[in-house]
Write an enzyme that holds these catalytic residues in place. Structure first.
Site, PDB file in Angstrom:
ATOM      1  N   SER A   1      29.716  20.564   8.602  1.00 13.91           N
ATOM      2  CA  SER A   1      28.498  21.016   9.281  1.00 13.91           C
ATOM      3  C   SER A   1      28.711  21.521  10.707  1.00 13.91           C
ATOM      4  O   SER A   1      27.970  22.396  11.147  1.00 13.91           O
ATOM      5  CB  SER A   1      27.481  19.878   9.323  1.00 13.91           C
ATOM      6  OG  SER A   1      27.146  19.484   8.023  1.00 13.91           O
TER       7      SER A   1
ATOM      8  N   THR B   1      24.745  19.509  12.953  1.00 19.10           N
ATOM      9  CA  THR B   1      23.912  20.702  12.781  1.00 19.10           C
ATOM     10  C   THR B   1      22.998  20.954  13.989  1.00 19.10           C
ATOM     11  O   THR B   1      23.070  22.035  14.587  1.00 19.10           O
ATOM     12  CB  THR B   1      23.112  20.632  11.457  1.00 19.10           C
ATOM     13  OG1 THR B   1      24.034  20.416  10.396  1.00 19.10           O
ATOM     14  CG2 THR B   1      22.321  21.903  11.217  1.00 19.10           C
TER      15      THR B   1
ATOM     16  N   HIS C   1      27.129  13.069  -0.903  1.00 18.12           N
ATOM     17  CA  HIS C   1      28.404  12.385  -0.615  1.00 18.12           C
ATOM     18  C   HIS C   1      28.526  11.095  -1.422  1.00 18.12           C
ATOM     19  O   HIS C   1      29.601  10.747  -1.886  1.00 18.12           O
ATOM     20  CB  HIS C   1      28.495  12.012   0.866  1.00 18.12           C
ATOM     21  CG  HIS C   1      29.048  13.083   1.756  1.00 18.12           C
ATOM     22  ND1 HIS C   1      30.360  13.469   1.705  1.00 18.12           N
ATOM     23  CD2 HIS C   1      28.465  13.842   2.713  1.00 18.12           C
ATOM     24  CE1 HIS C   1      30.567  14.429   2.608  1.00 18.12           C
ATOM     25  NE2 HIS C   1      29.427  14.674   3.230  1.00 18.12           N
TER      26      HIS C   1
HETATM   27 ZN   LIG Z   1      28.691  16.149   4.610  1.00 16.06          ZN
END
Ligand SMILES: [Zn+2]
Length: 467
Positions: free
Chosen positions: A100, A154, A287
């Site tokens: 990210s 992010t 994940h």
């Molecule tokens: Zn990730």
């Protein structure tokens, strides 16, 4: 004229009146269609929605769930249908499979970066101007919203520059120094000193500093509703915000609620705004190879897209872009149950039985769970009765032992593998993949969202539309 004809005639007249009114009155009030800015191709507002970890399969799983369980289509498809859609690739200066920090940085700056760096050039140490810095220098209001940490990669990539994403103490400082008008998410721990149960080693209390700088600081859904003032800092969890499947609505606002508040707040600026809104936990659930968690967080993101879509409908001088940063875990919707003779696909009824995220399930399993304990936890939280042999396979954690670099979370991938014939969802890893992504959008500038784009090109599309 029948009653139905009369009412449809009335509706038509109303639509015509709404379309014509702002043109002739000459004053484009909030909510009215500003025709001049649309035809000139300039965007007053830019709303960028990023679904962290949403590849085509996460999208497809949410699409099936929405249509077949909830009886409605995804709001994302509405943006696709009225706007433009592209495939998006995301390779970085140093890798094909990325994460990210680099991907958000590439969207935010238009330059290829190294994985792990926050809006630094490919040398890893030279800060690169971000789209939000461009917006701020033009007098636009700015906002960052996520269900992950507000200091996570992010959001960080739009307002901060640090050599590595793990330096979240610096990210928190830089976000406040930037003066982002709306900051909402989790990881309050990076704003508080250790004496206040935070993680800051410098003893600073950034919540106090934020208040002194003019922020209204809020900590739960009720406070957010009531929040007023010039700027908002909403921190709703010491860690990440809860997964949608675990969320307590009075404690933590939904992503859609945060989005609505953000757009109402930022749209007070007559010059316009830039907002980045992230569904941050789709990635985390994927994940963990958590099917229900991934789907429900994707649906929560979709509701936020719906809020942005309605805003863009009333404010057509808004460029709305929806995309993802990378795909997570190689999610696949697979075909067969244990005894199916033909393809059947996902078992939506089984997925609906899930009561908690795999994070909660991992906590319940603890270290070295017995097969009996595994059976009991799976039955209680997922409503599935796995066999003795299956429970033993999970206890042995066989697959993880074969490939520990790609399967980092104890028991969960082997559990997901055992659940494959029950749920018909498979996972290629517990890390990210290089799967191509979607980017779609509507409003001024969105006509350039077509074909195959590299994620760095989104920066130029947003910048050109804003200028
Ligand atoms: Zn990730």
């Amino acid at each position: 004229m029948t009653r139905r004809q009369r009412s449809s005639r009335m509706a038509l007249l109303l639509i015509v009146a709404l379309l014509v009114a702002p043109v002739f009155s000459g004053c484009a009030t909030a909510g009215a269609l500003d025709v001049s800015s649309v035809t000139s191709g300039k965007a007053k507002n830019v709303i960028l929605l990023i679904a962290d970890g949403m590849g085509p399969s996460q999208f497809a799983a949410a699409w099936f769930y929405s249509n077949r369980v909830l009886g409605k289509n995804l709001r994302m498809t509405e943006v696709m249908n009225v706007g433009n859609t592209a495939y998006l690739v995301n390779d970085t200066a140093d890798a094909m499979v990325t994460e990210s920090a680099a991907t958000a940085g590439q969207i935010a700056t238009g330059q290829r970066m190294k994985t792990g760096t926050i809006s630094m050039a490919a040398d890893g140490r030279t800060p690169v101007q971000t789209i939000m810095e461009v917006a701020k220098s033009g007098g636009l209001a700015t906002g960052l919203v996520t269900t992950s940490g507000i200091t996570d990669a992010t959001p960080a990539a739009f307002a901060a520059h640090v050599p590595h994403r793990s330096d979240e103490m610096s990210v928190a400082e830089q976000e406040l120094k930037f003066g982002v008008d709306v900051l909402m998410g989790g990881r309050k721990q990076f704003f508080l000193p250790e004496v206040s149960a935070g993680k800051r080693k410098d003893g600073r209390n950034l919540l106090d500093e934020a208040r002194a700088a003019g922020y209204t600081v809020v900590g739960d859904a009720e406070e957010l509703k009531a929040a007023q003032g010039a700027k908002i800092l909403g921190l709703f969890n010491m860690g990440n915000m809860a997964y949608e499947i675990d969320r307590v609505a009075t404690m933590e606002p939904s992503l859609a609620e945060m989005t609505a508040k953000t757009l109402a707040f930022l749209s007070r600026n007559p010059k316009g705004f830039f907002a980045m809104i992230e569904g941050g936990r789709i990635d985390h659930a994927a994940h963990l190879n958590d099917a229900a968690g991934t789907i429900l967080d994707t649906l929560a993101f979709d509701e936020a897209v719906g809020v942005a879509l309605e805003f863009a409908g009333k404010n057509p001088d808004t460029l709305l872009i929806v995309t993802a940063d990378h795909e997570t875990a190689g999610m696949a919707l697979i075909g067969n149950s244990k005894n199916s003779k033909g393809y059947v696909g996902m078992d939506l009824a089984a997925i609906q039985k899930a009561k908690a995220s795999f994070e909660v399930i991992a906590g319940e399993l603890g270290k070295n769970p017995t097969p009996q304990k595994i059976q009991q936890v799976v039955k209680e939280y997922l409503g599935i009765q796995i066999t003795d042999d299956e429970a033993k396979t999970v206890a042995n954690d066989t697959i993880r032992k074969l490939d520990p670099a790609n399967y980092g979370y104890p028991y969960l991938h082997t559990l997901a593998f055992v659940l494959r014939p029950y749920l018909r969802i498979g996972w290629a890893s517990q890390t990210h993949t290089a799967s191509p992504l979607y980017a779609f959008g509507m409003g001024p500038g969105s006509e350039r969202i077509k074909g195959l784009l590299h994620n760095t090109q989104l920066f130029e599309i947003m910048k050109t539309a804003m200028e």
